[in-house]
Each structure stands twice: as C-alpha cells, then as structure tokens.
Write an enzyme that holds these catalytic residues in place. Structure first.
Site, mmCIF file in Angstrom:
data_model
loop_
_atom_site.group_PDB
_atom_site.id
_atom_site.type_symbol
_atom_site.label_atom_id
_atom_site.label_comp_id
_atom_site.label_asym_id
_atom_site.label_seq_id
_atom_site.Cartn_x
_atom_site.Cartn_y
_atom_site.Cartn_z
ATOM 1 N N GLU A 131 13.119 57.857 47.753
ATOM 2 C CA GLU A 131 13.007 57.138 46.620
ATOM 3 C C GLU A 131 12.241 55.923 46.875
ATOM 4 O O GLU A 131 11.415 55.425 46.084
ATOM 5 C CB GLU A 131 14.525 56.809 46.352
ATOM 6 C CG GLU A 131 14.553 55.631 45.244
ATOM 7 C CD GLU A 131 14.361 56.314 43.748
ATOM 8 O OE1 GLU A 131 13.163 56.276 43.354
ATOM 9 O OE2 GLU A 131 14.982 57.177 43.451
ATOM 10 N N LYS A 207 1.136 57.682 45.234
ATOM 11 C CA LYS A 207 2.427 57.644 44.292
ATOM 12 C C LYS A 207 2.206 58.635 42.928
ATOM 13 O O LYS A 207 3.266 59.158 42.631
ATOM 14 C CB LYS A 207 2.788 56.195 44.169
ATOM 15 C CG LYS A 207 3.037 55.291 45.328
ATOM 16 C CD LYS A 207 3.172 53.844 44.974
ATOM 17 C CE LYS A 207 3.371 53.090 46.088
ATOM 18 N NZ LYS A 207 3.078 51.683 46.112
HETATM 19 N N1 HSE Z 1 1.701 48.277 49.722
HETATM 20 C C1 HSE Z 1 2.670 48.838 48.691
HETATM 21 C C2 HSE Z 1 2.348 48.122 47.352
HETATM 22 C C3 HSE Z 1 4.035 48.957 49.040
HETATM 23 O O1 HSE Z 1 2.052 47.014 47.282
HETATM 24 O O2 HSE Z 1 2.904 48.397 46.437
HETATM 25 C C4 HSE Z 1 4.813 49.572 48.372
HETATM 26 O O3 HSE Z 1 4.667 50.957 48.261
#
Ligand code: HSE
Length: 438
Positions: A131, A207
């Site tokens: 998650e 992502k």
């Molecule tokens: N470096 C990532 C961001 C951390 O700034 O969203 C969270 O995945």
C-alpha cells in the site's frame, strides 16, 4: 489472543523509524484490533550506531537483510530499504521463498519486478502487500485491488509525487527557487535517496505503472511510459500559467484507448478551479474513472515518515488479522497468469491546448514570423503576450519572453512550428511547452 506476529524490518530511514514509533505507540490498539500483538523481533540497516529517534533495542540486529529475510525469528519481512534491485530485491525474494509474508514501500522494485514477486507470493501462499508504494498514506492500492473489483476502469491519473507537488506549490506561493524547495523536501524526508527520481518523473512513473496494472489487469510495463519531469519549469512559467487561470502540476495518466493502454507523466496546466489544482504541498491525489462507480478522487499525504508508516502498518495489520487456512488474495488483484499482456496504445499525441514560452530575440518582424509559422502548422492562437523585461526569464539581454496559448491542436503540429521558429533564428533559448488539460 493468538501468538504475536513477529516482524523483521529492513531499512531504518525516515519510514522505518516512523514505523517503529507507530508500532510502539499503538501497540495496545493494534493488538486489540488484530487479536494478537505485533512485535518487532529483528531489524537490519546499514549503520547500527546512528541515532534514529526510535528504540529497537529489543530486536535482534542483522547486518545483512537477506539473512534476516529467511530467519526463524520473523513471520513478516518489512522491506523499507529502497532501490530497484540490490539488497531490497534479494531480501524480498529470499523472504518469499522462505514462506514469509512481505510488506514493502518500494515502488521502483515493484514496477520492474512486481510480476515475478507476485508469482512467488502466490506459489508460496503468502501476502505481498505494498500500500505504501503508491501515493503514500492514501489507501489507493486496496481501493483498486479490492473495492473496485466489480468495475472496469477506463482511466487512472493523479499527482503521485509529493516532492514535485511540494516544489511547485512553494515556487508558486512563496516565489522560492526550485533548488531551495528541493532541499527542504529532502530535509523533510519526502524526496527519494536520489532526488532525480522525483524531479525527473521516474518515481511518478513507477507508481503509475503499478496503478495501471491494478486498473486494467495487465502485466506491469514501466518502460512503456512517456516521461517528462519538472526540471525545466521556472517561476516565470508558474506565474504566467497563473495569470492565464492555470496551475502547473506533474500528472501521471494511464488510460485505455481503442488500440491499447497509454501511460504518460508530464507537467500539465490545469484550470485553477479544477479539484486537482487545489492539491497543494506534499499532498497527492489519485483520480479513477470507472464504469459502475463513476469518478473517484482520493487525496492525502503522499510522502513523509508518518504517512508512509501509516500505510505500512495497515498492510501489517492485514496480515496479523489473517488466520491459518485463510486464502490470500493475489498481489495485483488477479493471479499473475490471468493478467493480460500489456498492449501499448498507438502513439496518440495529446490533443488540446498548449502553453508555449519562447525567449525571442528582440528584433523587427520576429513576432509576425512566429505567428506565421504557427498559422502554417494550422495552429490557432488563443493569446500571445510579451512579458515585461523585468519579469522575463529570457536568457539573453536583447531577448524577450513571449507566452503563447494555443487553441486545441496536436503535439506534432506544435513540434513542427517550434522547429521552424527555431530554424528561423528567432529563439535565444530552448522553447518551453506544457500541455493544457481542461
Ligand atoms: N519521494 C516520494 C515522493 C516518496 O516525493 O512522493 C513517496 O513515494
């Protein structure tokens, strides 16, 4: 109460330390809710003696996370090391092979090795929970994997990198330089170990690849994503966008088209009154368009120790609540063998309006020549504004910044016109081009 669930935590950085504090502060609540205690029996990190602001003295120390992954001392391996391969991947594989459940926040590793790891978890009958890998504290993976099973998703999009959104917000609100905003994001624990992953769009792409697989029940395809980061965005772009009624956001978009799936990450101008334009600072937002539920938009903290630890703790609690004989759902919503091969959409160029910033050599006829070149490429202009020299980001003394907003057109037309304008010798610096989403 059942026997405690024993965790081995690999990686004691911002997230690992926040997780240990959370598990200690909420130990009674978690035990009541899960019907068993959750205890940290093992930890592993690079430097044993660093002060991390958390107490793990009761846990067994492992210099090598791969050794800890297969240890008899743990039931769940929590991977918070980071990195696409290396110790993170080696230890997660080892843990799954040894029949341990795995909880990870590692989006880069999942984007590139998620299918292999999910298959391993299926074969061993254990959970691979992640998650925290997407959008920090927003429970988007569970939403897509479980709650939307009865839907066909047509589009998933969002602000998926807290660091970039934090930088863009502060540049706009406080006029602070890109570099200073990035340094603050690093100090606050938002940025990746190598912040190039944030600002060049790769973290958003990792992502997005995971969201696309969950949304469309396809194999992961991180290399099929068009990626542009925010490094070329200047305060002048942000100010110009605002004066025209827009805000610049780094968006990741994955959508189904007639010819396959399109995945793209790039700075986008969104209308100031659009819901996604209100997402400020480290906050992330994920939008989903689906046939039955309609349109969803979820927002919340996308990076930082506590937000990420919250998601990791939820994954751990899921495992703690499961009991022997419980059938675990597949990591990507459907068994890996049932996920369709990824089919990339035919390269569709974005069709819509464009924001173009030009640094134009200040001489007679330059404006007219630019307008002519736009017309030759069938581009209709909504507005053309020359900025006052003092607000200009033009690089040469005799150059002026010109902002063009186009009506709906195609990317190929824009590229053709800009190439012609450049060849005419009117530009003092590379042009900036940002897509506008209505
Ligand atoms: N470096 C990532 C961001 C951390 O700034 O969203 C969270 O995945």
């Amino acid at each position: 109460m059942d026997a405690p669930l024993r965790l081995g935590i690999a990686g004691l950085g911002t997230v690992g330390s926040a997780l240990i504090n959370l598990l200690q502060n909420k130990s009674e609540t978690l035990a009541e809710r899960c019907g068993r205690a959750i205890i940290v029996t093992a930890v592993s990190a690079r430097d044993r003696n660093r002060d991390r602001g958390c107490d793990f003295s009761a846990a067994k120390w492992f210099d090598n996370p791969v050794e800890m992954a297969a240890s008899e001392d743990i039931d769940v391996f929590v991977e918070l090391i980071g990195g696409t391969e290396g110790p993170a991947l080696d230890s997660v594989k080892k843990a799954l092979e040894a029949g341990k459940h795995v909880v990870t926040a590692n989006k880069a590793m999942l984007a590139y090795h998620g299918m292999e790891l999910a298959e391993l978890a299926e074969n061993k009958g254990v959970l691979l929970n992640y998650e925290a890998a997407v959008a920090g504290g927003i429970p988007i993976v569970k939403t897509m994997r479980e709650s939307l099973t009865g839907n066909d998703v047509t589009r998933v999009y969002g602000i998926l990198n807290g660091t970039c959104n934090y930088i863009l917000t502060r540049m706009e609100d406080e006029g602070i330089s890109f570099e200073d905003c990035l340094a603050d994001a690093q100090r606050l624990g938002y940025a990746e170990a190598d912040p190039a992953f944030d600002i060049e769009g790769n973290d958003t792409a990792h992502k997005l690849a995971i969201l696309a697989s969950l949304a469309f029940a396809t194999k992961l395809a991180p290399d099929e994503i068009y990626i542009e980061g925010i490094t070329s965005i200047t305060t002048a772009d942000i100010e110009a966008a605002k004066s025209l009624g827009y805000r610049i956001k780094l968006l990741g978009v994955a959508q189904k088209t007639d010819s396959g799936i399109e995945q793209r990450v790039h700075p986008t101008m969104v209308p100031l009154n659009a819901p996604i334009a209100q997402i400020a600072g480290v906050t992330n937002a994920v939008g989903i368009d689906a046939d039955v539920v309609g349109e969803l938009l979820m927002s919340g903290p996308g990076a930082g120790g506590d937000a990420t630890a919250s998601a990791v703790a939820g994954d751990i609690a899921d495992i703690a609540k499961s009991r022997p004989g419980h059938q675990h759902g597949p990591a990507f919503g459907a068994p890996v063998a049932k996920l369709a091969p990824y089919q990339r959409a035919r390269m569709r160029s974005h069709e819509g309006g464009y924001f173009i910033r030009l640094s134009v050599n200040d001489r007679a006829g330059a404006f007219a020549a630019i307008a002519t070149r736009m017309g030759e490429s069938q581009i209709s202009l909504e507005s053309i504004v020359q900025q006052e020299p003092h607000t200009s980001s033009a690089s040469a003394d005799n150059a002026r910044t010109v902002i063009l907003i186009t009506h709906s057109t195609t990317e190929s037309a824009i590229r053709e016109a800009l190439e012609n304008i450049r060849n005419d010798g009117h530009l003092a610096a590379d042009p900036q081009m940002i897509r506008i989403e209505k």
